[in-house]
Design a protein around this motif. Structure first.
Motif, PDB file in Angstrom:
ATOM      1  N   PHE A 266     -31.710  -8.067  29.404  1.00  0.00           N
ATOM      2  CA  PHE A 266     -30.829  -6.997  29.876  1.00  0.00           C
ATOM      3  C   PHE A 266     -31.350  -5.658  29.376  1.00  0.00           C
ATOM      4  O   PHE A 266     -31.671  -5.516  28.191  1.00  0.00           O
ATOM      5  CB  PHE A 266     -29.407  -7.231  29.365  1.00  0.00           C
ATOM      6  CG  PHE A 266     -28.462  -6.076  29.597  1.00  0.00           C
ATOM      7  CD1 PHE A 266     -27.841  -5.891  30.817  1.00  0.00           C
ATOM      8  CD2 PHE A 266     -28.195  -5.168  28.572  1.00  0.00           C
ATOM      9  CE1 PHE A 266     -26.969  -4.828  31.033  1.00  0.00           C
ATOM     10  CE2 PHE A 266     -27.322  -4.104  28.767  1.00  0.00           C
ATOM     11  CZ  PHE A 266     -26.709  -3.938  30.007  1.00  0.00           C
ATOM     12  N   VAL A 267     -31.455  -4.677  30.277  1.00  0.00           N
ATOM     13  CA  VAL A 267     -31.855  -3.328  29.880  1.00  0.00           C
ATOM     14  C   VAL A 267     -30.844  -2.340  30.426  1.00  0.00           C
ATOM     15  O   VAL A 267     -30.220  -2.558  31.474  1.00  0.00           O
ATOM     16  CB  VAL A 267     -33.275  -2.967  30.389  1.00  0.00           C
ATOM     17  CG1 VAL A 267     -34.304  -3.941  29.860  1.00  0.00           C
ATOM     18  CG2 VAL A 267     -33.321  -2.907  31.904  1.00  0.00           C
ATOM     19  N   LEU A 268     -30.683  -1.252  29.685  1.00  0.00           N
ATOM     20  CA  LEU A 268     -29.723  -0.214  30.072  1.00  0.00           C
ATOM     21  C   LEU A 268     -30.297   1.154  29.764  1.00  0.00           C
ATOM     22  O   LEU A 268     -30.841   1.380  28.690  1.00  0.00           O
ATOM     23  CB  LEU A 268     -28.403  -0.391  29.313  1.00  0.00           C
ATOM     24  CG  LEU A 268     -27.437   0.804  29.361  1.00  0.00           C
ATOM     25  CD1 LEU A 268     -26.877   0.996  30.778  1.00  0.00           C
ATOM     26  CD2 LEU A 268     -26.312   0.647  28.353  1.00  0.00           C
ATOM     27  N   TYR A 286     -31.372  10.459  30.894  1.00  0.00           N
ATOM     28  CA  TYR A 286     -30.053   9.872  30.639  1.00  0.00           C
ATOM     29  C   TYR A 286     -29.528   9.059  31.817  1.00  0.00           C
ATOM     30  O   TYR A 286     -28.426   9.264  32.304  1.00  0.00           O
ATOM     31  CB  TYR A 286     -29.056  10.963  30.232  1.00  0.00           C
ATOM     32  CG  TYR A 286     -29.494  11.702  28.999  1.00  0.00           C
ATOM     33  CD1 TYR A 286     -29.689  11.025  27.799  1.00  0.00           C
ATOM     34  CD2 TYR A 286     -29.753  13.071  29.034  1.00  0.00           C
ATOM     35  CE1 TYR A 286     -30.108  11.694  26.663  1.00  0.00           C
ATOM     36  CE2 TYR A 286     -30.180  13.749  27.899  1.00  0.00           C
ATOM     37  CZ  TYR A 286     -30.358  13.053  26.721  1.00  0.00           C
ATOM     38  OH  TYR A 286     -30.787  13.711  25.596  1.00  0.00           O
ATOM     39  N   SER A 287     -30.329   8.084  32.225  1.00  0.00           N
ATOM     40  CA  SER A 287     -29.885   7.139  33.247  1.00  0.00           C
ATOM     41  C   SER A 287     -28.776   6.251  32.703  1.00  0.00           C
ATOM     42  O   SER A 287     -28.801   5.854  31.534  1.00  0.00           O
ATOM     43  CB  SER A 287     -31.063   6.263  33.684  1.00  0.00           C
ATOM     44  OG  SER A 287     -30.621   5.160  34.432  1.00  0.00           O
ATOM     45  N   ASN A 288     -27.805   5.915  33.555  1.00  0.00           N
ATOM     46  CA  ASN A 288     -26.763   4.966  33.159  1.00  0.00           C
ATOM     47  C   ASN A 288     -26.909   3.641  33.895  1.00  0.00           C
ATOM     48  O   ASN A 288     -26.008   2.803  33.871  1.00  0.00           O
ATOM     49  CB  ASN A 288     -25.374   5.548  33.420  1.00  0.00           C
ATOM     50  CG  ASN A 288     -25.050   5.650  34.898  1.00  0.00           C
ATOM     51  OD1 ASN A 288     -25.945   5.880  35.711  1.00  0.00           O
ATOM     52  ND2 ASN A 288     -23.777   5.490  35.256  1.00  0.00           N
ATOM     53  N   SER A 289     -28.061   3.436  34.587  1.00  0.00           N
ATOM     54  CA  SER A 289     -28.259   2.212  35.358  1.00  0.00           C
ATOM     55  C   SER A 289     -28.665   1.064  34.439  1.00  0.00           C
ATOM     56  O   SER A 289     -29.212   1.270  33.347  1.00  0.00           O
ATOM     57  CB  SER A 289     -29.324   2.426  36.435  1.00  0.00           C
ATOM     58  OG  SER A 289     -30.579   2.722  35.850  1.00  0.00           O
ATOM     59  N   ALA A 290     -28.409  -0.161  34.891  1.00  0.00           N
ATOM     60  CA  ALA A 290     -28.715  -1.363  34.114  1.00  0.00           C
ATOM     61  C   ALA A 290     -29.372  -2.400  35.021  1.00  0.00           C
ATOM     62  O   ALA A 290     -29.125  -2.434  36.232  1.00  0.00           O
ATOM     63  CB  ALA A 290     -27.453  -1.935  33.479  1.00  0.00           C
ATOM     64  N   ASP A 306     -23.390   1.575  33.557  1.00  0.00           N
ATOM     65  CA  ASP A 306     -22.429   1.959  32.523  1.00  0.00           C
ATOM     66  C   ASP A 306     -21.524   3.052  33.094  1.00  0.00           C
ATOM     67  O   ASP A 306     -21.994   4.146  33.431  1.00  0.00           O
ATOM     68  CB  ASP A 306     -23.178   2.477  31.301  1.00  0.00           C
ATOM     69  CG  ASP A 306     -22.266   2.788  30.128  1.00  0.00           C
ATOM     70  OD1 ASP A 306     -21.034   2.863  30.319  1.00  0.00           O
ATOM     71  OD2 ASP A 306     -22.791   2.981  29.016  1.00  0.00           O
ATOM     72  N   PRO A 307     -20.212   2.805  33.206  1.00  0.00           N
ATOM     73  CA  PRO A 307     -19.337   3.769  33.885  1.00  0.00           C
ATOM     74  C   PRO A 307     -18.819   4.891  33.004  1.00  0.00           C
ATOM     75  O   PRO A 307     -18.121   5.789  33.495  1.00  0.00           O
ATOM     76  CB  PRO A 307     -18.172   2.888  34.355  1.00  0.00           C
ATOM     77  CG  PRO A 307     -18.071   1.827  33.293  1.00  0.00           C
ATOM     78  CD  PRO A 307     -19.488   1.564  32.840  1.00  0.00           C
ATOM     79  N   ALA A 324     -26.016   7.447  30.192  1.00  0.00           N
ATOM     80  CA  ALA A 324     -26.412   6.569  29.090  1.00  0.00           C
ATOM     81  C   ALA A 324     -27.785   7.069  28.649  1.00  0.00           C
ATOM     82  O   ALA A 324     -28.191   8.158  29.016  1.00  0.00           O
ATOM     83  CB  ALA A 324     -26.429   5.108  29.524  1.00  0.00           C
ATOM     84  N   GLY A 325     -28.492   6.283  27.893  1.00  0.00           N
ATOM     85  CA  GLY A 325     -29.803   6.766  27.468  1.00  0.00           C
ATOM     86  C   GLY A 325     -30.467   5.846  26.486  1.00  0.00           C
ATOM     87  O   GLY A 325     -30.862   4.736  26.829  1.00  0.00           O
ATOM     88  N   ASP A 326     -30.551   6.283  25.235  1.00  0.00           N
ATOM     89  CA  ASP A 326     -31.282   5.535  24.212  1.00  0.00           C
ATOM     90  C   ASP A 326     -30.340   5.058  23.121  1.00  0.00           C
ATOM     91  O   ASP A 326     -30.619   5.203  21.937  1.00  0.00           O
ATOM     92  CB  ASP A 326     -32.397   6.385  23.612  1.00  0.00           C
ATOM     93  CG  ASP A 326     -31.905   7.755  23.130  1.00  0.00           C
ATOM     94  OD1 ASP A 326     -30.767   8.136  23.468  1.00  0.00           O
ATOM     95  OD2 ASP A 326     -32.657   8.429  22.408  1.00  0.00           O
ATOM     96  N   GLN A 327     -29.221   4.479  23.530  1.00  0.00           N
ATOM     97  CA  GLN A 327     -28.212   4.050  22.566  1.00  0.00           C
ATOM     98  C   GLN A 327     -28.555   2.683  21.959  1.00  0.00           C
ATOM     99  O   GLN A 327     -29.199   1.854  22.590  1.00  0.00           O
ATOM    100  CB  GLN A 327     -26.835   3.962  23.219  1.00  0.00           C
ATOM    101  CG  GLN A 327     -26.740   3.047  24.425  1.00  0.00           C
ATOM    102  CD  GLN A 327     -27.296   3.668  25.682  1.00  0.00           C
ATOM    103  OE1 GLN A 327     -26.887   4.740  26.082  1.00  0.00           O
ATOM    104  NE2 GLN A 327     -28.236   2.991  26.308  1.00  0.00           N
ATOM    105  N   PRO A 328     -28.122   2.432  20.709  1.00  0.00           N
ATOM    106  CA  PRO A 328     -28.330   1.109  20.104  1.00  0.00           C
ATOM    107  C   PRO A 328     -27.469   0.059  20.793  1.00  0.00           C
ATOM    108  O   PRO A 328     -26.455   0.375  21.424  1.00  0.00           O
ATOM    109  CB  PRO A 328     -27.891   1.311  18.644  1.00  0.00           C
ATOM    110  CG  PRO A 328     -26.946   2.468  18.695  1.00  0.00           C
ATOM    111  CD  PRO A 328     -27.431   3.355  19.798  1.00  0.00           C
TER     112      PRO A 328
END
Length: 819
Positions: A266-268, A286-290, A306-307, A324-328
């Motif tokens: 899974f990638v986000l 800052y893509s929010n796609s997964a 990610d909504p 979204a982006g580079d979140q843990p």
């Protein structure tokens, strides 16, 4: 290694009446890193006057020292540890003998010394002088291994005629590259693109292969390209074969990634991504796609984005929207994925089973956001976070724990800012943070900072303590020929927990100012959390391009071989290999207690510590490559060929689970031929003790039938091999004689085999229980009937010639091994 202790309490005035001399031994593992003190009484002489005046000598030395091939170990308080000779009473002339087998020794000084054997700069020497002069010579004693040598060595030290002695284990670790054949395979797989600029980071797939993300082409840096490295028949990744995988639907750089319990990836998001809605001079961000990748079908599928939406954003033309982006991210016990929000204190939860998102718990510190943060999973399932942003905002160090992760409905963050928690970053360094690693010795979590500081968190006491500052390097200054001291840091960069319990860290000079200048070079240090010693193990520039880059360009992965893979956006891979003696404590290894072979081919293995003691390698928010899941490796007993089964459905997503039973399903590779195999479970590069698993085709059946016997060091199989009955035609089969004729007091194993009636039924397959007991009796559970039992000769008649040879070979091998 042994630690010798001796004590001279008193000596009588007569040779024939000695008393009070005690000498004992106590084993000490190398990982304990205890200082060795070897005390022995001076050589006794017949004359009373000499007995009373003879010196009591001790030698103090570190238990071990680490260096790299063609490197150097310097023994000093701020180096590999000090070596000293202590004499009581002081004074007098002593002799000091030093020797190694695979290198040369050079004393720091030879002032007022004479040599009765050998010479300075040789493999063995005996120097004579006072204790003061000898200690001066031992300060800055250096060891240089023989050119090209890597492995183990021993520094043996003795003062006087055996009066005081110590032994230092020397571990000469090594950096190597991919083979030429593998490099050619890599370039062929890249096809002139993708890896032309190197590889970004890698994930460990549950089938033992590596999944490598391309680092992208110049300009944007984003990449949709993925590649797979399959190890060769010996299990080598350095000689692995590269193939190009399907590309992601979105090109990304710096994004969340996890391996799901079903084996999918899974990638986000993406701090930089081709579909990012925020347009800056660096491109879309800052893509929010997964997306989810299925290794079995080699297909990427876009899933729900990610909504979570933000308002009041400081981006021109984009003040509010879903980002979204580079979140843990971390995998929760139920298989869901938790991700932190990058611009507020919230979190989100993705459910792969329903393809739905839900709101996760909000952090206690409202001024904190998960951007640039590192999370670490603790043994009790909690997730620990150092609050980078709120610490700087509130003016003191802050941290939080996510507790109750077993129930997503009630899990929540609690304050964990206990004790004097130091700052680990600053605004000037861009609020960056290094990786967080869970230690296997003591179970403390290490957080590394962009300012060169470190902090330890102890889950047992729920408290923080000051960690060591990172090393200082002498680097070129602004003036010609000038050298200046520079504090090394780890702000955005990788780290990994080595199988020996040390941490491998990539350090660089600090990020400078808001312009985010990331200066070179990169130093690789092996850090021992027990002794607080940093050892420079940087690779030669011909092995890895670390001289001209900052550590943010590096990434690491702990391999099933126990090596660490180092990538730094270069086509050339580097592998860090520990010396043979520099291995893990046996208690850290996974254990196999049983496995059941099911008719549908999806077998089940049970054991303990199957997920390992930590998550392996880490980076922080930009890259996640947690590998706390089991791999099943099988090695042919006769050809030595290595295969990996594909694991899935691991019962636990935790770490350091102790003696709690765990299970995992696995499917054997279709290319694996019938035969006899050594089976181990590997987690975090540490393998379990082996089990001999053998499978062979039995006429007239067409489905593969497998049975299992044991060959684990320290565990004896007492009794004959046993196979379950199949359709009542084959029952318990006795091999010629017992495999082990150990005494009744030695540990044995209970073998139980569940009846297999027919491939058309839903009856369970063969189950082997490897739990230890003290009985020497063998238990054969053959189902409702044990009729049709065969002697060895009758069983042999059922086998084909190749199978008969394998059967004979197995028994011969077991007899030789004494298994």
């Amino acid at each position: 290694m042994t630690r010798l202790t001796g004590r001279l309490t008193s000596l009588s005035k007569h040779w024939n009446n000695p008393r009070g001399h005690r000498n004992g031994t106590k084993g000490a593992k190398r990982r304990n890193r205890r200082v060795i003190t070897a005390i022995q009484p001076a050589l006794l002489h017949c004359r009373t006057e000499l007995l009373e005046a003879r010196l009591l000598l001790t030698v103090t030395a570190p238990a071990s020292a680490t260096l790299t091939e063609n490197g150097i170990a310097i023994f000093a308080p701020n180096g590999s540890g000090a070596i000293t000779v202590n004499a009581s009473p002081a004074g007098g002339t002593l002799s000091l003998t030093l020797s190694v087998s695979h290198g040369t020794l050079t004393l720091g000084s030879t002032t007022s010394l004479t040599f009765s054997a050998g010479s300075n700069g040789s493999a063995s020497m005996t120097a004579v002088g006072t204790a003061t002069n000898l200690n001066a010579s031992l300060n800055l004693l250096s060891y240089v291994p023989t050119p090209g040598y890597s492995g183990d060595d021993l520094l043996q030290i003795s003062a006087g005629s055996g009066a005081g002695s110590a032994t230092v284990s020397l571990f000469i670790n090594t950096w190597t590259n991919s083979t030429f054949a593998s490099l050619v395979s890599e370039q062929q797989a890249a096809g002139g693109g993708g890896l032309a600029e190197g590889s970004d980071f890698a994930l460990l797939l549950p089938n033992g292969d590596l999944m490598v993300h391309g680092s992208g082409l110049p300009g944007s840096g984003v990449s949709a390209n993925w590649y797979e490295i399959t190890p060769d028949g010996s299990g080598s990744y350095a000689n692995g074969t590269w193939t190009q995988l399907a590309s992601m639907n979105v090109a990304r750089l710096d994004f969340s990634s996890v391996v799901l319990p079903n084996g999918d990836v899974f990638v986000l998001g993406g701090e930089y991504a081709s579909d990012g809605p925020v347009i800056t001079s660096n491109g879309p961000q800052y893509s929010n796609s997964a997306e989810i990748y299925d290794p079995a079908t080699n297909v990427w599928t876009q899933v729900a984005s990610d909504p979570h939406t933000y308002t009041g954003l400081p981006f021109p033309g984009f003040s509010s929207g879903a980002l979204a982006g580079d979140q843990p991210s971390e995998v929760l016990p139920n298989g869901d994925v938790l991700v932190g929000n990058i611009f507020d204190n919230g979190s989100e939860i993705y459910d792969p089973a329903t393809n739905q998102w839900s709101n996760g718990p909000a952090k206690v510190h409202t001024s904190d956001q998960s951007d640039e943060e590192s999370w670490v999973k603790l043994p009790n399932g909690d997730i620990l976070c150092y609050d980078n942003w709120s610490s700087i905002t509130d003016g003191h160090g802050e941290a939080e724990l996510l507790v109750g992760t077993s129930n997503p409905a009630t899990m929540h963050w609690v304050d964990a800012s206990h004790g004097s928690l130091r700052f680990l970053s600053t605004n000037a360094t861009g609020n960056e943070l290094g990786p967080a690693l869970l230690g296997v010795v003591g179970g403390k979590a290490l957080f590394t900072g962009a300012n060169g500081r470190t902090e330890f968190y102890d889950p047992g006491t729920n408290s923080w303590s000051k960690g060591p500052d990172m090393p200082i390097a002498l680097l070129p200054g602004k003036l010609r020929g000038e050298k200046v001291e520079v504090q090394l840091t780890l702000g955005d960069g990788p780290g990994a927990v080595l199988p020996n319990g040390d941490d491998l860290l990539a350090l660089s000079p600090p990020v400078v100012g808001a312009t985010q200048t990331f200066p070179s070079p990169t130093f690789l240090y092996e850090y021992d959390p027990v002794t607080n010693v940093f050892t420079d193990v940087s690779p030669n520039p011909t092995v890895s391009n670390t001289v001209t880059i900052n550590s943010f360009q590096d990434s690491m992965l702990v391999l099933p071989t126990g090596q660490v893979l180092l990538m730094n956006q270069s086509p050339q891979l580097a592998f860090y290999t520990l010396a043979p003696g520099d291995g893990p404590n046996p208690s850290w290894a996974p254990t196999i207690t049983s496995y059941t072979q099911n008719i549908n081919g999806n077998d089940t293995l049970t054991g303990t510590q199957l997920n390992g003691l930590d998550e392996g390698a880490a980076y922080g928010d930009d890259k996640q490559m947690a590998e706390n899941y089991p791999l099943v490796q099988l090695t042919s007993l006769f050809t030595g060929t290595v295969y990996y089964a594909t694991t899935s459905n691991w019962s636990s997503t935790g770490v350091a689970t102790g003696n709690s039973p765990e299970s995992v399903n696995f499917v054997l590779p279709p290319t694996m031929p019938n035969g006899f195999y050594i089976m181990v479970v590997i987690a975090d590069g540490i393998a379990s003790r082996p089990v001999i698993a053998f499978e062979f085709q039995l006429p007239p059946f067409t489905f593969p039938f497998q049975s299992t016997a044991l060959a684990q060091p320290g565990l004896a199989l007492d009794g004959s091999l046993a196979n379950p009955s199949v359709d009542g035609q084959l029952g318990a089969v006795a091999s010629p004689g017992n495999i082990d004729n150990s005494s009744p007091a030695s540990p044995a194993l209970m073998l139980s085999a569940t009846n297999v009636t027919s491939p058309a039924t839903s009856a369970p397959g063969m189950s082997l229980d490897l739990s230890s007991n003290t009985s020497t009796s063998e238990t054969d559970s053959l189902g409702p009937s044990n009729q049709g039992q065969f002697q060895a000769a009758q069983f042999d008649a059922l086998l084909s010639d190749p199978q008969r040879m394998q059967w004979a070979g197995l028994n011969a091998a077991l007899d030789i091994l004494g298994a």
